[in-house]
Design an enzyme around this catalytic site. Structure first.
Site, PDB file in Angstrom:
ATOM      1  N   MET A   1       0.822  -1.270   0.124  1.00 43.14           N
ATOM      2  CA  MET A   1       0.069  -0.134  -0.160  1.00 43.14           C
ATOM      3  C   MET A   1       0.903   1.414   0.079  1.00 43.14           C
ATOM      4  O   MET A   1       0.389   2.362   0.353  1.00 43.14           O
ATOM      5  CB  MET A   1      -0.982   0.038   1.392  1.00 43.14           C
ATOM      6  CG  MET A   1      -1.879  -1.394   1.364  1.00 43.14           C
ATOM      7  SD  MET A   1      -3.370  -1.029   2.214  1.00 43.14           S
ATOM      8  CE  MET A   1      -2.851  -0.659   3.692  1.00 43.14           C
ATOM      9  N   GLY A   2       2.070   1.030  -0.223  1.00 44.15           N
ATOM     10  CA  GLY A   2       3.158   2.250  -0.459  1.00 44.15           C
ATOM     11  C   GLY A   2       3.659   2.622   0.856  1.00 44.15           C
ATOM     12  O   GLY A   2       3.566   1.833   1.836  1.00 44.15           O
TER      13      GLY A   2
ATOM     14  N   LEU B   1       6.553   2.688   1.530  1.00 47.47           N
ATOM     15  CA  LEU B   1       7.653   1.701   1.823  1.00 47.47           C
ATOM     16  C   LEU B   1       8.757   1.838   2.974  1.00 47.47           C
ATOM     17  O   LEU B   1       9.319   2.886   3.230  1.00 47.47           O
ATOM     18  CB  LEU B   1       8.272   1.250   0.343  1.00 47.47           C
ATOM     19  CG  LEU B   1       7.520   1.111  -0.494  1.00 47.47           C
ATOM     20  CD1 LEU B   1       8.271   0.869  -1.990  1.00 47.47           C
ATOM     21  CD2 LEU B   1       6.468   0.084  -0.532  1.00 47.47           C
ATOM     22  N   HIS B   2       9.161   0.761   3.739  1.00 46.50           N
ATOM     23  CA  HIS B   2       9.773   0.710   4.705  1.00 46.50           C
ATOM     24  C   HIS B   2      10.824  -0.489   4.434  1.00 46.50           C
ATOM     25  O   HIS B   2      10.664  -1.300   3.536  1.00 46.50           O
ATOM     26  CB  HIS B   2       9.318   0.672   6.143  1.00 46.50           C
ATOM     27  CG  HIS B   2       8.173  -0.225   6.423  1.00 46.50           C
ATOM     28  ND1 HIS B   2       8.482  -1.535   6.430  1.00 46.50           N
ATOM     29  CD2 HIS B   2       6.994  -0.214   6.523  1.00 46.50           C
ATOM     30  CE1 HIS B   2       7.288  -2.106   6.665  1.00 46.50           C
ATOM     31  NE2 HIS B   2       6.586  -1.407   6.781  1.00 46.50           N
TER      32      HIS B   2
ATOM     33  N   GLY C   1      10.755  -3.292   5.930  1.00 40.73           N
ATOM     34  CA  GLY C   1      10.117  -4.318   5.838  1.00 40.73           C
ATOM     35  C   GLY C   1       9.626  -5.015   4.641  1.00 40.73           C
ATOM     36  O   GLY C   1       9.955  -6.001   3.845  1.00 40.73           O
ATOM     37  N   HIS C   2       9.101  -3.960   3.776  1.00 41.58           N
ATOM     38  CA  HIS C   2       8.562  -4.081   2.195  1.00 41.58           C
ATOM     39  C   HIS C   2       9.735  -4.356   1.487  1.00 41.58           C
ATOM     40  O   HIS C   2       9.966  -5.214   0.832  1.00 41.58           O
ATOM     41  CB  HIS C   2       8.038  -2.472   1.695  1.00 41.58           C
ATOM     42  CG  HIS C   2       6.832  -2.486   2.430  1.00 41.58           C
ATOM     43  ND1 HIS C   2       6.882  -1.115   3.150  1.00 41.58           N
ATOM     44  CD2 HIS C   2       5.691  -2.884   2.521  1.00 41.58           C
ATOM     45  CE1 HIS C   2       5.349  -1.045   3.434  1.00 41.58           C
ATOM     46  NE2 HIS C   2       5.099  -2.057   3.126  1.00 41.58           N
TER      47      HIS C   2
ATOM     48  N   GLN D   1      -3.258 -12.390   7.886  1.00 41.12           N
ATOM     49  CA  GLN D   1      -3.192 -11.871   6.333  1.00 41.12           C
ATOM     50  C   GLN D   1      -2.813 -12.956   5.443  1.00 41.12           C
ATOM     51  O   GLN D   1      -3.165 -13.457   4.322  1.00 41.12           O
ATOM     52  CB  GLN D   1      -2.730 -10.555   6.056  1.00 41.12           C
ATOM     53  CG  GLN D   1      -2.972 -10.384   4.783  1.00 41.12           C
ATOM     54  CD  GLN D   1      -2.253  -8.966   4.350  1.00 41.12           C
ATOM     55  OE1 GLN D   1      -3.133  -8.031   4.314  1.00 41.12           O
ATOM     56  NE2 GLN D   1      -0.988  -8.592   4.139  1.00 41.12           N
TER      57      GLN D   1
ATOM     58  N   SER E   1       6.295  -1.187  10.434  1.00 40.96           N
ATOM     59  CA  SER E   1       5.160  -0.913   9.918  1.00 40.96           C
ATOM     60  C   SER E   1       4.907   0.466   9.544  1.00 40.96           C
ATOM     61  O   SER E   1       5.645   1.559  10.122  1.00 40.96           O
ATOM     62  CB  SER E   1       4.031  -1.106  11.324  1.00 40.96           C
ATOM     63  OG  SER E   1       2.856  -0.438  10.880  1.00 40.96           O
ATOM     64  N   SER E   2       4.166   0.740   8.536  1.00 42.73           N
ATOM     65  CA  SER E   2       3.918   2.050   7.927  1.00 42.73           C
ATOM     66  C   SER E   2       3.085   2.729   9.044  1.00 42.73           C
ATOM     67  O   SER E   2       3.375   4.204   9.057  1.00 42.73           O
ATOM     68  CB  SER E   2       3.057   2.161   6.804  1.00 42.73           C
ATOM     69  OG  SER E   2       3.699   1.166   5.761  1.00 42.73           O
TER      70      SER E   2
HETATM   71  O1  PAF Z   1      -0.328  -5.947   3.684  1.00 44.39           O
HETATM   72  C1  PAF Z   1      -0.752  -4.915   2.862  1.00 44.39           C
HETATM   73  O2  PAF Z   1      -0.005  -4.112   2.705  1.00 44.39           O
HETATM   74  C2  PAF Z   1      -1.975  -4.982   2.150  1.00 44.39           C
HETATM   75  O3  PAF Z   1      -2.984  -5.634   3.163  1.00 44.39           O
HETATM   76  C3  PAF Z   1      -1.994  -5.739   0.911  1.00 44.39           C
HETATM   77  C4  PAF Z   1      -1.557  -7.097   1.140  1.00 44.39           C
HETATM   78  C5  PAF Z   1      -1.005  -5.118   0.122  1.00 44.39           C
HETATM   79  C6  PAF Z   1      -3.397  -5.553   0.292  1.00 44.39           C
HETATM   80  O4  PAF Z   1      -3.784  -4.427   0.079  1.00 44.39           O
END
Ligand code: PAF
Length: 291
Positions: free
Chosen positions: A30-31, A33-34, A36-37, A153, A185-186
């Protein structure tokens, strides 16, 4: 790096790789970005020939009183970070591209989504499953990368691809933590002043039950009590849940085994944070060096 905001263009790009036998890794985000991403991006770059990242702040997974409006938006800096990392494609649609007028089909999963995060966020997993199923259709990747911080998730998405026969391998990667244990986490950027220090109570609670398990405690009630007790210590903490669950079904086990996972959620000064940790085995989590 190709940047697409249209579904058709993204699909054509990925299909051109699919048709030539080039493997594709996909990191949905979801942008904002840190690191973790970026650890997911690095895993995809390592394991696949091409890597695509989506940046879409999905309105369908936010409840009415949640933080959609103030969620950080950093498209330009996210895209340049991904370019420097060597990503091949970015899919950054707007909401009308993903949910055009007349949209009325949702992916609803039963069983795994009602408890834990689903109890306080009743529409969250419907929004996540729907957008992720759509993203998997738009980006037909060989592998898709998710962080283990969002354990529920990842369990829900694994189940969804099995149930809907979506041909993608779900890779769940280790949690990346600050040096004091706070999971990246964002939403950490909402923490102000003393809240940042208090937010470490999630990690401390998880470490405490892990230590107790290693010390021989197998009683799920005792471990749960220790988890919730530690979680509620800081003044601004409002624990939402603290539980011991099985890693694949998220059910409460009769007695704790090494693969059982302690899961927690708490509001710290109004910011909702989640975290989890297996009771046994080697800890795979990545701790960043102090800044
Ligand atoms: O984990 C996330 O950032 C969101 O839930 C995802 C998987 C990109 C879906 O919008």
């Amino acid at each position: 790096m190709e940047i697409c905001s249209e579904k058709k263009k993204a699909l054509a790009l990925v299909r051109s790789w699919n048709s030539r036998g080039i493997s594709v890794g996909f990191v949905p985000t979801m942008g904002a970005l840190h690191r973790g991403h970026m650890s997911l991006v690095e895993a995809s770059l390592r394991e696949c020939d091409r890597t695509v990242v989506s940046i879409f702040l999905n309105p369908a997974q936010f409840g009415e009183n949640e933080d959609f409006d103030r969620y950080p938006r950093r498209l330009e800096s996210d895209v340049s970070l991904l370019g420097r990392a060597g990503v091949d494609g970015v899919f950054a649609p707007d909401a009308s591209e993903m949910y055009p007028s007349g949209f009325c089909t949702w992916v609803v999963q039963e069983g795994l989504t009602e408890r834990l995060c689903g109890a306080s966020r009743p529409d969250f997993f419907r929004g996540v499953c729907t957008v992720v199923a759509k993203l998997f259709a738009i980006i037909p990747a060989d592998r898709a990368y998710f962080g283990r911080k969002d354990l529920q998730q990842s369990v829900v998405i694994k189940r969804m691809v099995t149930d809907l026969d979506i041909p993608v391998d779900i890779r769940v990667m280790p949690i990346v933590r600050e040096s004091d244990g706070l999971a990246l986490s964002s939403r950490n950027r909402y923490l102000i002043g003393g809240q940042r220090r208090e937010a470490t109570c999630l990690h401390e609670a998880l470490m405490e039950v892990r230590d107790r398990f290693r010390g021989g405690e197998r009683d799920v009630d005792c471990l749960t009590e220790a988890l919730c007790g530690r979680l509620s210590r800081p003044a601004t903490a409002e624990p939402e849940y603290g539980e011991i669950v099985a890693p694949d079904t998220l059910a409460r086990p009769r007695s704790a085994s090494p693969d059982a996972v302690a899961v927690v959620a708490a509001l710290i000064g109004g910011t909702r944070l989640i975290d989890n940790m297996p009771l046994g085995g080697e800890l795979e989590d990545i701790y960043l060096p102090p800044e």
